[in-house]
Structure formats: structure tokens, C-alpha cells
Design a protein around this motif. Sequence first.
Motif, PDB file in Angstrom:
ATOM      1  N   TYR A  36       0.847  -1.189   0.000  1.00  0.00           N
ATOM      2  CA  TYR A  36       0.000   0.000   0.000  1.00  0.00           C
ATOM      3  C   TYR A  36       0.886   1.244   0.000  1.00  0.00           C
ATOM      4  CZ  TYR A  36      -3.448  -3.441   1.586  1.00  0.00           C
ATOM      5  OH  TYR A  36      -4.255  -4.548   1.693  1.00  0.00           O
ATOM      6  N   LEU A  37       0.528   2.213  -0.831  1.00  0.00           N
ATOM      7  CA  LEU A  37       1.273   3.461  -0.896  1.00  0.00           C
ATOM      8  C   LEU A  37       0.318   4.641  -0.813  1.00  0.00           C
ATOM      9  CD1 LEU A  37       2.589   1.446  -3.372  1.00  0.00           C
ATOM     10  CD2 LEU A  37       4.362   3.183  -3.103  1.00  0.00           C
ATOM     11  N   THR A  38       0.678   5.636  -0.009  1.00  0.00           N
ATOM     12  CA  THR A  38      -0.098   6.871  -0.026  1.00  0.00           C
ATOM     13  C   THR A  38       0.237   7.645  -1.297  1.00  0.00           C
ATOM     14  OG1 THR A  38       1.622   8.014   1.255  1.00  0.00           O
ATOM     15  CG2 THR A  38      -0.253   7.094   2.481  1.00  0.00           C
ATOM     16  N   GLN A  39      -0.787   8.258  -1.872  1.00  0.00           N
ATOM     17  CA  GLN A  39      -0.590   9.183  -2.990  1.00  0.00           C
ATOM     18  C   GLN A  39      -0.871  10.569  -2.423  1.00  0.00           C
ATOM     19  OE1 GLN A  39      -3.160   7.390  -6.045  1.00  0.00           O
ATOM     20  NE2 GLN A  39      -1.390   6.265  -6.812  1.00  0.00           N
ATOM     21  N   PRO A  40       0.168  11.231  -1.929  1.00  0.00           N
ATOM     22  CA  PRO A  40       0.006  12.371  -1.019  1.00  0.00           C
ATOM     23  C   PRO A  40      -0.793  13.533  -1.563  1.00  0.00           C
ATOM     24  CG  PRO A  40       2.266  12.210  -1.817  1.00  0.00           C
ATOM     25  CD  PRO A  40       1.582  10.953  -2.207  1.00  0.00           C
ATOM     26  N   PHE A  41      -0.655  13.814  -2.847  1.00  0.00           N
ATOM     27  CA  PHE A  41      -1.317  14.987  -3.409  1.00  0.00           C
ATOM     28  C   PHE A  41      -2.527  14.630  -4.263  1.00  0.00           C
ATOM     29  CE2 PHE A  41       3.224  15.927  -2.897  1.00  0.00           C
ATOM     30  CZ  PHE A  41       3.133  16.952  -1.972  1.00  0.00           C
ATOM     31  N   ASN A  42      -2.939  13.359  -4.215  1.00  0.00           N
ATOM     32  CA  ASN A  42      -4.056  12.899  -5.033  1.00  0.00           C
ATOM     33  C   ASN A  42      -5.166  12.250  -4.225  1.00  0.00           C
ATOM     34  OD1 ASN A  42      -1.407  12.675  -6.807  1.00  0.00           O
ATOM     35  ND2 ASN A  42      -3.098  13.102  -8.191  1.00  0.00           N
ATOM     36  N   GLY A  43      -5.076  12.309  -2.905  1.00  0.00           N
ATOM     37  CA  GLY A  43      -6.152  11.861  -2.040  1.00  0.00           C
ATOM     38  C   GLY A  43      -6.511  10.405  -2.149  1.00  0.00           C
ATOM     39  N   ALA A  44      -5.522   9.523  -2.385  1.00  0.00           N
ATOM     40  CA  ALA A  44      -5.855   8.118  -2.603  1.00  0.00           C
ATOM     41  C   ALA A  44      -4.745   7.208  -2.096  1.00  0.00           C
ATOM     42  CB  ALA A  44      -6.109   7.860  -4.088  1.00  0.00           C
ATOM     43  N   ILE A  45      -5.056   5.909  -2.057  1.00  0.00           N
ATOM     44  CA  ILE A  45      -4.104   4.858  -1.725  1.00  0.00           C
ATOM     45  C   ILE A  45      -3.929   3.975  -2.960  1.00  0.00           C
ATOM     46  CG2 ILE A  45      -3.608   2.854  -0.265  1.00  0.00           C
ATOM     47  CD1 ILE A  45      -3.582   5.493   1.248  1.00  0.00           C
ATOM     48  N   ALA A  46      -2.687   3.714  -3.327  1.00  0.00           N
ATOM     49  CA  ALA A  46      -2.397   2.772  -4.402  1.00  0.00           C
ATOM     50  C   ALA A  46      -2.180   1.396  -3.798  1.00  0.00           C
ATOM     51  CB  ALA A  46      -1.168   3.210  -5.184  1.00  0.00           C
ATOM     52  N   VAL A  47      -2.765   0.378  -4.417  1.00  0.00           N
ATOM     53  CA  VAL A  47      -2.618  -1.004  -3.952  1.00  0.00           C
ATOM     54  C   VAL A  47      -1.846  -1.780  -5.016  1.00  0.00           C
ATOM     55  CG1 VAL A  47      -3.774  -3.063  -3.104  1.00  0.00           C
ATOM     56  CG2 VAL A  47      -4.823  -0.813  -2.755  1.00  0.00           C
ATOM     57  N   VAL A  48      -0.710  -2.343  -4.630  1.00  0.00           N
ATOM     58  CA  VAL A  48       0.152  -3.074  -5.552  1.00  0.00           C
ATOM     59  C   VAL A  48       0.172  -4.544  -5.177  1.00  0.00           C
ATOM     60  CG1 VAL A  48       2.573  -3.398  -6.241  1.00  0.00           C
ATOM     61  CG2 VAL A  48       1.597  -1.098  -6.121  1.00  0.00           C
ATOM     62  N   ASP A  49       0.033  -5.420  -6.184  1.00  0.00           N
ATOM     63  CA  ASP A  49       0.221  -6.857  -5.979  1.00  0.00           C
ATOM     64  C   ASP A  49       1.718  -7.107  -5.931  1.00  0.00           C
ATOM     65  OD1 ASP A  49       0.628  -9.656  -6.411  1.00  0.00           O
ATOM     66  OD2 ASP A  49      -1.412  -9.812  -7.193  1.00  0.00           O
ATOM     67  N   ALA A  50       2.233  -7.367  -4.739  1.00  0.00           N
ATOM     68  CA  ALA A  50       3.673  -7.499  -4.546  1.00  0.00           C
ATOM     69  C   ALA A  50       4.225  -8.809  -5.076  1.00  0.00           C
ATOM     70  CB  ALA A  50       4.017  -7.372  -3.062  1.00  0.00           C
ATOM     71  N   ASN A  51       3.364  -9.762  -5.373  1.00  0.00           N
ATOM     72  CA  ASN A  51       3.815 -11.029  -5.935  1.00  0.00           C
ATOM     73  C   ASN A  51       3.891 -10.969  -7.459  1.00  0.00           C
ATOM     74  OD1 ASN A  51       3.958 -12.261  -3.357  1.00  0.00           O
ATOM     75  ND2 ASN A  51       1.767 -12.703  -3.414  1.00  0.00           N
ATOM     76  N   ARG A  52       2.950 -10.252  -8.061  1.00  0.00           N
ATOM     77  CA  ARG A  52       2.914 -10.138  -9.525  1.00  0.00           C
ATOM     78  C   ARG A  52       3.593  -8.871 -10.036  1.00  0.00           C
ATOM     79  NH1 ARG A  52      -1.237  -9.361 -12.226  1.00  0.00           N
ATOM     80  NH2 ARG A  52      -2.567  -8.403 -10.626  1.00  0.00           N
ATOM     81  N   ASN A  53       4.012  -8.012  -9.114  1.00  0.00           N
ATOM     82  CA  ASN A  53       4.654  -6.740  -9.492  1.00  0.00           C
ATOM     83  C   ASN A  53       3.747  -5.906 -10.393  1.00  0.00           C
ATOM     84  OD1 ASN A  53       7.037  -7.525  -8.126  1.00  0.00           O
ATOM     85  ND2 ASN A  53       7.775  -8.607  -9.932  1.00  0.00           N
ATOM     86  N   ALA A  54       2.512  -5.702  -9.940  1.00  0.00           N
ATOM     87  CA  ALA A  54       1.550  -4.968 -10.760  1.00  0.00           C
ATOM     88  C   ALA A  54       0.637  -4.122  -9.883  1.00  0.00           C
ATOM     89  CB  ALA A  54       0.705  -5.934 -11.584  1.00  0.00           C
TER      90      ALA A  54
END
Length: 418
Positions: free
Chosen positions: A117-135
Motif C-alpha cells: 500500500y502506498l499513499t498518494q500524497p497529493f491525489n487523495g488516494a491509496i495505491a494497492v500493488v500486488d507485490a507477488n505479480r509486481n503490478a
Amino acid sequence: MKRWLQITPILAAMAGAAVPGGAILWAPHSSAAASETVAGAAVKTQEILRQPVASDVVELEYGAGQNAVFVAAPDWKEEAGSRVLRLNPETLATEAEIALTSKGFGVALDSGAGRLYLTQPFNGAIAVVDANRNALETRIPLVDKANLENLYRERGASPKQLAYAAEQLKKYKIVEDYPYRLRELAVDRHNGRLFVPGLGFGIDSVLFVVDTKAQKLEKTIPGFGFNAVGIALDEKNNRVFVSNMQGQLIVVDTQKLEVIGKYEIKADQLLNLVYDPGTNRLFGVDQGIDRDQVRNMQLGVEYKRRSAGDRLFALDPDTGKTLAHVPAGPDPISLRLDAGRKRLYVTNRGGVRVDEGKGTLGVYDANTYALLQTIDLPPHPNSLTLGENGDILYVTVKNDGDGKKAGKQESVVRIDLR
């Protein structure tokens, strides 16, 4: 309580530096008090590897299930160029680049579930990444844009505050924007939630709660004051701790999603936090940067500083009482607890918006708070994560002004603690 506009939020990317070419060894400067105990001997030159990886790096996490180090690499010039780097934990070689739709900053990993999970500081959202598939898996919106001047008026800003806000908004050519900035986050695997402080952009901060199973915003908890930034989780006792920049520690029940404690503390600016479940202590770095004018305007009263800043604090999370505070290096940023070795690692930026950064890594005894070693990691060491079994410490190092002008890449450092 009246609120105020902060045009330059604390989560703005911090400059730093790296070295050109491939990985190199970096020679540490050790303090005279360096520990020589078996469970935490002083770090030596040959135990430090440094690798330039990207034009910008911010936070990072180690994934045991993925045998990788994940690093947020935002692109501040071309947002579409932002990505997550997957690094080999031994060599720091880039094994994969995961494209993001916008800049990522804070990083939290649920290694077992394979989600980053990554914060998108200036876009008001959370990015969710599949850490196994790198996507990139999805994006979770937390807040919509608003007309800021109207918002301040609705929140009861005084004529003086509104006039100054209008002046600043005009100066920076801002009309509509996200009213909260997102910096840190904590993943609660037990309750299936993310906790994300929303740093109020001229208004009271909040705490966003995300349902990680449904992948959507579950609740927004108000009342977190001026610039809520630090966060730490006590999973066993279902508590999350949030610090702000007006000397407050706020405790939330992670099951009931209610504030269960708010304490006035002696640290003005606990930028980052870490919780020690073994001793029920909360550690934080008090940054000490001058935010008086912005803070006073937002609060509508003159805030009197309680700390000299540039310090490492230990608090009783049940009462907010200060257990200890000791000097840190200039401009401390982040910290990490090594419970096995009873060590605290603190990154000290060593200058803000300077041409030549002189940042260091401080190594402290977690029991006595004694400074055991100071390791030079110029220009600006930033974020920390520990590898499997706590044997390896990873650090991001950012550019200073000279490095940025020269187009140098920012680095990740690997320190072998064995």
C-alpha cells in the motif's frame, strides 16, 4: 476552533543525494561511545553497501514473503513516471519496476497477503500493488477536491485567516485542491484495515480508515488537530497512535474506530512513531522545524513550544508521559526499532533545502537511550526498514541541492547488522 491554511505541507518531497555509477561501500564515522557488544556491535565500513536507484526515492519496506525490498520512487516532474522499485535484498539491484498512476510516498506492506500500500500524497488516494505479480492492483480514493477558500469559510475561519488564505492561494495559483495530504499509513492485518492520517490542508486533520478486504474507505474519524503525521500500531491491544504537530498524541481503538485517548505531550513535532510491544513504549522523533506562523494561524492562538526539537522521545502510550528524551542529529526524520538487538535507528536529515547535506544515522540503545554510534550517510538519509530476522537495515538517501542540480540518482543503503 479556527483553522488555518498551510501552503507548504510537511509531506512535500525532501531533497537528498546519491552517487553515480554502481553500488559502493560507504565509510561510516563512529562516535566514541560505539557499542562493541555481540548483539549490536558497531557498524563497520565493509558492512555498508550503497546503490543509486532512481531520481527520487522516499519510503521503503522489506517483504519476507517476496524476498525483496520495495521502494517508492515518485517522479516529481512527470507524474506518470512514478513507480515502485523491487530491489534484490542482497545486491540492491532493481529486479522490477511497477508503474503507478501517480506519485507514491508512504509505504506499508502486508507480506502475507502480498499487498503493498502506498499513499498518494497529493491525489487523495491509496495505491494497492500486488507485490507477488509486481503490478498495480487498484486505487482507493479517500477524499475529493474542494474549493479551499469556500471550505475555510465553512469551517469558521476568521476574516484575518481568510484574507491571508486568499493571498496565499492566489500566490500559489490554487483554487481547488484535496483538503487533506496523505503521508504515512499503517496496515492492521488482524482487523483487515489501513489507518491513514489525513494532514489537514489548512483545516483540522482526520484519520482515514480503509477496509482492506473491500478495498474502500470505511470511515473518516475527525479531530486530529494541526498536521497529523506520525502513526504506529499496537495490534495486540487494538490501538493505533497518531501524533500531530501541536504536541498531541491521539489513541484510537482499532475495532470500535473511536478515539479513546488524547494526551498533551512535551514533543511539539513527533514526525514519525514506532511502538515497542515488548515494553509498551512509544518512540518518536521531534523534528524542531519552525512552523510557528502557520500553526498559530490555523489554531487561532499562539502555540508555545514545549521542546527544543532535534530530539528522540520515549513516551508512555497509556498516559502520554515522557519517559525520556535525548538529542538526535539535526532534522531527524524517521526511526526504526530493532527489538532483538535493543537498538533504535534514527535518520537525521542534516539540513533542509541546503546545497550540501550532512545527514547521519544515529544508533541508540533502546533501553538506556544512549547514543552508541553515528554513521555518516550524506546527503539526506530518509526512511528505514529492517530485513528478515532484523539482520539487515535498509535506508533511503535523498539528494541535496547540489546533487539535484547535478542530476544524481538517489540511493538505497544496505547495512549488515550481523
